[in-house]
Design a protein around this motif. Sequence first.
Motif, PDB file in Angstrom:
ATOM      1  N   HIS A   1       0.831  -1.201   0.000  1.00  0.00           N
ATOM      2  CA  HIS A   1       0.000   0.000   0.000  1.00  0.00           C
ATOM      3  C   HIS A   1       0.867   1.253   0.000  1.00  0.00           C
ATOM      4  O   HIS A   1       0.599   2.212  -0.718  1.00  0.00           O
ATOM      5  CB  HIS A   1      -0.926   0.002   1.218  1.00  0.00           C
TER       6      HIS A   1
ATOM      7  N   TYR B   1       2.352   1.718  -3.412  1.00  0.00           N
ATOM      8  CA  TYR B   1       1.365   2.206  -4.388  1.00  0.00           C
ATOM      9  C   TYR B   1       1.279   3.731  -4.348  1.00  0.00           C
ATOM     10  O   TYR B   1       1.326   4.406  -5.382  1.00  0.00           O
ATOM     11  CB  TYR B   1      -0.004   1.587  -4.087  1.00  0.00           C
TER      12      TYR B   1
ATOM     13  N   ARG C   1       2.873   7.072  -6.908  1.00  0.00           N
ATOM     14  CA  ARG C   1       2.093   8.190  -7.455  1.00  0.00           C
ATOM     15  C   ARG C   1       2.682   9.529  -7.017  1.00  0.00           C
ATOM     16  O   ARG C   1       2.038  10.562  -7.079  1.00  0.00           O
ATOM     17  CB  ARG C   1       0.632   8.093  -6.989  1.00  0.00           C
TER      18      ARG C   1
ATOM     19  N   LEU D   1      -1.274   9.127   5.049  1.00  0.00           N
ATOM     20  CA  LEU D   1      -2.566   8.994   4.357  1.00  0.00           C
ATOM     21  C   LEU D   1      -3.205   7.645   4.679  1.00  0.00           C
ATOM     22  O   LEU D   1      -4.405   7.554   4.937  1.00  0.00           O
ATOM     23  CB  LEU D   1      -2.364   9.162   2.848  1.00  0.00           C
ATOM     24  N   LEU D   2      -2.382   6.599   4.698  1.00  0.00           N
ATOM     25  CA  LEU D   2      -2.916   5.264   4.984  1.00  0.00           C
ATOM     26  C   LEU D   2      -3.394   5.158   6.431  1.00  0.00           C
ATOM     27  O   LEU D   2      -4.405   4.514   6.720  1.00  0.00           O
ATOM     28  CB  LEU D   2      -1.856   4.199   4.698  1.00  0.00           C
TER      29      LEU D   2
ATOM     30  N   TYR E   1      -4.440   7.707   8.253  1.00  0.00           N
ATOM     31  CA  TYR E   1      -5.676   8.487   8.284  1.00  0.00           C
ATOM     32  C   TYR E   1      -6.847   7.661   7.749  1.00  0.00           C
ATOM     33  O   TYR E   1      -7.930   7.608   8.341  1.00  0.00           O
ATOM     34  CB  TYR E   1      -5.511   9.774   7.460  1.00  0.00           C
ATOM     35  N   ALA E   2      -6.586   6.986   6.633  1.00  0.00           N
ATOM     36  CA  ALA E   2      -7.657   6.209   5.993  1.00  0.00           C
ATOM     37  C   ALA E   2      -8.153   5.100   6.915  1.00  0.00           C
ATOM     38  O   ALA E   2      -9.348   4.815   6.985  1.00  0.00           O
ATOM     39  CB  ALA E   2      -7.146   5.615   4.679  1.00  0.00           C
TER      40      ALA E   2
ATOM     41  N   GLU F   1     -12.343   5.229   8.269  1.00  0.00           N
ATOM     42  CA  GLU F   1     -13.416   4.263   8.038  1.00  0.00           C
ATOM     43  C   GLU F   1     -14.428   4.285   9.190  1.00  0.00           C
ATOM     44  O   GLU F   1     -15.629   4.095   8.983  1.00  0.00           O
ATOM     45  CB  GLU F   1     -12.838   2.852   7.852  1.00  0.00           C
TER      46      GLU F   1
ATOM     47  N   GLY G   1       1.434   1.396 -13.971  1.00  0.00           N
ATOM     48  CA  GLY G   1       0.033   0.982 -13.829  1.00  0.00           C
ATOM     49  C   GLY G   1       0.033  -0.404 -13.206  1.00  0.00           C
ATOM     50  O   GLY G   1       0.656  -1.316 -13.734  1.00  0.00           O
ATOM     51  N   PHE G   2      -0.653  -0.547 -12.067  1.00  0.00           N
ATOM     52  CA  PHE G   2      -0.543  -1.779 -11.286  1.00  0.00           C
ATOM     53  C   PHE G   2      -1.439  -2.891 -11.810  1.00  0.00           C
ATOM     54  O   PHE G   2      -2.561  -2.657 -12.223  1.00  0.00           O
ATOM     55  CB  PHE G   2      -0.923  -1.508  -9.819  1.00  0.00           C
TER      56      PHE G   2
ATOM     57  N   PRO H   1      -4.205  -2.958  -8.312  1.00  0.00           N
ATOM     58  CA  PRO H   1      -4.215  -1.668  -7.607  1.00  0.00           C
ATOM     59  C   PRO H   1      -4.740  -1.846  -6.171  1.00  0.00           C
ATOM     60  O   PRO H   1      -5.618  -2.656  -5.921  1.00  0.00           O
ATOM     61  CB  PRO H   1      -5.167  -0.812  -8.438  1.00  0.00           C
ATOM     62  N   VAL H   2      -4.141  -1.084  -5.269  1.00  0.00           N
ATOM     63  CA  VAL H   2      -4.424  -1.227  -3.849  1.00  0.00           C
ATOM     64  C   VAL H   2      -5.712  -0.486  -3.476  1.00  0.00           C
ATOM     65  O   VAL H   2      -6.001   0.576  -4.014  1.00  0.00           O
ATOM     66  CB  VAL H   2      -3.214  -0.661  -3.083  1.00  0.00           C
ATOM     67  N   GLU H   3      -6.482  -1.051  -2.560  1.00  0.00           N
ATOM     68  CA  GLU H   3      -7.692  -0.372  -2.071  1.00  0.00           C
ATOM     69  C   GLU H   3      -7.344   0.483  -0.855  1.00  0.00           C
ATOM     70  O   GLU H   3      -6.648   0.028   0.039  1.00  0.00           O
ATOM     71  CB  GLU H   3      -8.745  -1.406  -1.661  1.00  0.00           C
ATOM     72  N   VAL H   4      -7.814   1.701  -0.848  1.00  0.00           N
ATOM     73  CA  VAL H   4      -7.573   2.574   0.299  1.00  0.00           C
ATOM     74  C   VAL H   4      -8.905   3.096   0.811  1.00  0.00           C
ATOM     75  O   VAL H   4      -9.296   4.228   0.522  1.00  0.00           O
ATOM     76  CB  VAL H   4      -6.644   3.760  -0.062  1.00  0.00           C
ATOM     77  N   PRO H   5      -9.635   2.285   1.576  1.00  0.00           N
ATOM     78  CA  PRO H   5     -10.915   2.776   2.111  1.00  0.00           C
ATOM     79  C   PRO H   5     -10.661   3.957   3.043  1.00  0.00           C
ATOM     80  O   PRO H   5      -9.640   4.001   3.729  1.00  0.00           O
ATOM     81  CB  PRO H   5     -11.486   1.578   2.876  1.00  0.00           C
TER      82      PRO H   5
ATOM     83  N   VAL I   1     -10.283   7.138   2.051  1.00  0.00           N
ATOM     84  CA  VAL I   1      -9.760   8.313   1.342  1.00  0.00           C
ATOM     85  C   VAL I   1     -10.493   8.397   0.009  1.00  0.00           C
ATOM     86  O   VAL I   1     -10.501   7.437  -0.759  1.00  0.00           O
ATOM     87  CB  VAL I   1      -8.247   8.169   1.072  1.00  0.00           C
TER      88      VAL I   1
ATOM     89  N   PHE J   1      -7.328  11.842  -3.175  1.00  0.00           N
ATOM     90  CA  PHE J   1      -6.089  11.123  -3.500  1.00  0.00           C
ATOM     91  C   PHE J   1      -5.516  11.594  -4.836  1.00  0.00           C
ATOM     92  O   PHE J   1      -4.325  11.875  -4.956  1.00  0.00           O
ATOM     93  CB  PHE J   1      -6.342   9.615  -3.536  1.00  0.00           C
TER      94      PHE J   1
ATOM     95  N   ASN K   1     -10.325   2.892  -5.029  1.00  0.00           N
ATOM     96  CA  ASN K   1     -10.395   1.476  -5.417  1.00  0.00           C
ATOM     97  C   ASN K   1     -11.233   0.601  -4.484  1.00  0.00           C
ATOM     98  O   ASN K   1     -11.335  -0.608  -4.681  1.00  0.00           O
ATOM     99  CB  ASN K   1      -8.988   0.858  -5.543  1.00  0.00           C
TER     100      ASN K   1
ATOM    101  N   GLU L   1      -6.564   3.324 -12.785  1.00  0.00           N
ATOM    102  CA  GLU L   1      -5.133   3.419 -13.092  1.00  0.00           C
ATOM    103  C   GLU L   1      -4.919   4.311 -14.311  1.00  0.00           C
ATOM    104  O   GLU L   1      -4.016   5.153 -14.331  1.00  0.00           O
ATOM    105  CB  GLU L   1      -4.543   2.030 -13.369  1.00  0.00           C
TER     106      GLU L   1
END
Lengths: 431, 261
Positions: free
Chosen positions: A380, A383, A387, A397-398, A400-401, A405, B91-92, B95-99, B101, B106, B151, B163
């Motif tokens: 994570h 990833y 970016r 950020l992670l 915080y995320a 939830e 480009g993955f 792709p990772v999920e970030v609940p 945010v 992002f 995601n 992506e």
Amino acid sequence: MTESAAKSYAAALLPGTLPAGPNAWLNRLRAAALERANALAVPTTRDEDWRFTDLSPLYKTAYQPATFPTEMPREAIERLFVPEATSRLVYVDGHYVPEMSMTGDDGISVGTVVDSVRGAPGIAEGHIARLVGVEQDPFAAVNTAYLQHGAVVAVPRDHQASRPVQLLFVSTQPERASYPRVLVVVERGAELSFIEDYVSLAGGAYFVNGVTEIAVGENASVRHVRVQRDSEQSFHIATCGVSLARDARYASQNICFGARISRLSHNVRQEGEGTDCKLDGLALVAGRQLADTHSSIDHAQPNGRSRQLHKCIVDGAAHAVFNGRIVVRRGAQRTDSAQSSRNLLLTGKAHVDTKPQLEILADDVKCAHGATVGQLDPDHVFYLRSRGLSEAAARNLLTYAFAAEIVDRIPIASLRERLEELVTRRTQAKV
Amino acid sequence: MRNPGGKLLLEVRGLTTSVSGVEILKGIDLAVREGEVHAIMGPNGSGKSTLAKALAGHPAYKVTGGEARLDGQDLFALAPEERARAGLFLGFQYPVEVPGVTNASFLRLAYNTVQGARGKDELDPLEFDDFVREKLKLLDINPAFLDRSVNDGFSGGEKKRNEILQMALLEPRLAVLDETDSGLDIDALRVVANGVNSLHAPDRAIVLVTHYQRLLNYITPDYVHVMAGGRIIKTGDKSLALELESRGYDWLLESGRAVAA
């Protein structure tokens, strides 16, 4: 701590005498609580329920009750007001402050235990100390011995309160104790949202010892947000007891940021068929803080449903404890229960103890539970870095995320936004 | 288009990479010039994804030898975020999920970070909203994407579209798309291809890592490289991809072994 020392601690907190108040029933209740408090020993780590939470730092000081504050930090308190609320009770250092409170005309009866609550006579007498008893719990007994101006919120039958009620407990004096008390009674078919907010304005070491009781009537609905942001030197021990009548619904978010040592015992009992209970928890602690959440959901009747998500974010050398008890009694058939405990450790010294505790006596039930303890997933972090985010920004950020939830589930927009800011500040300390 | 006289954008020489102590890449040489589209194909386990991750700087992929330059800059001296800011986009495959945010915040954070690093102006939320909606329209992506968590709960196809959206926003010099086409239905595949084609410009380049020839029906590669056993064993043009589609990989692997013997 020896048994006798533990016993004398509760006694040291107690009032020497109980001045007789105008309500005979309350005088009797307080006298009984005083007697129990004098007889009960406070817990030590030898008690199974307290094995991870060592209260000996608390026991070093016999905090005496705070006096009414000589200077009222009005502006700082007003900044804590939730604008959506049309009813609000404000307590400073445990004292009710009527001139900062507001009992709006939203069809809800709001008042204090000692004054008879307008529109709901006898409500306190009928309900108080039913859901959190004084027999076994020394802290609840001490709280009850001091009971006077506790907050009472009563929603009459079939009334749907459109605006939330805010109960604000502010601490301003170090080295003192306060005994917040809340009673919420929501009658058949009624609906209520309320906020319990515990805040420190001056920091320092102090002791908050609270009791909350919530009775949700048949087919009634309660949304409960509890925020604990006491100072990082303080002690916060509280018990919240909830009863659900047939088809009642209860949803809560319990957010814990503060206190050197905090403990919340959150006990929900499904007393009627077809009830629905959602418990969400977030503990976000750092430094040397300890946050302990003990919850219990007691499915006593058939067709009950419960959902629980408890999250801990532990930074520094802090410690989080979660003990989630789920009971499904014989006869509580077709219970549908799911519990999840998710824990994020941000350092090598951070520590968490998480324990699901399932006691299932019925055979036709669905019960799922799971617990995870871990650090941020490197995939994570990668990833987000891929970016363009720096490693620190990605981790923040992670983190915080992970917290968001839970915070995002708070149904009151202004409070949710403030807590999002607070979480942002607390998860961005290291940039 | 093949651009033999063009500026060298990515140059990889003798790259070896190991994962958990096992050597996966055993000497990769690759030159990508501005304006070119390269496809890297090969059977499972050939090292395609490892090459993509090593270039982007995944910490689990240890570069043990060789070098890689992006615009002449030593990639392996840069942290993953510095590579992204320098114009590399990965480009993955997953792709990772970030609940927790929202995609909008992002995307803005990523966009502004990269813009800032390139000395360009950052956009405030309103300006960014206009900008990103323009891109959504271009890529035929539902604006509801913006309000959802990154995601979180996205289908495989939605993740891949996301992506492509990120790629379109960050406007990389070099995009490496790792199996972006896998698991997509025909509509999602078209969105991906559309995104890739719209990014394609004379001063950029694209490397498609793919298992199947399918994506190449929509995007015409200038070069097709076949990887096996951690090496590029054959390079050709798009006819090589078609040949692989009809004949599979075995004939190549066998002739590779024959050569090695």
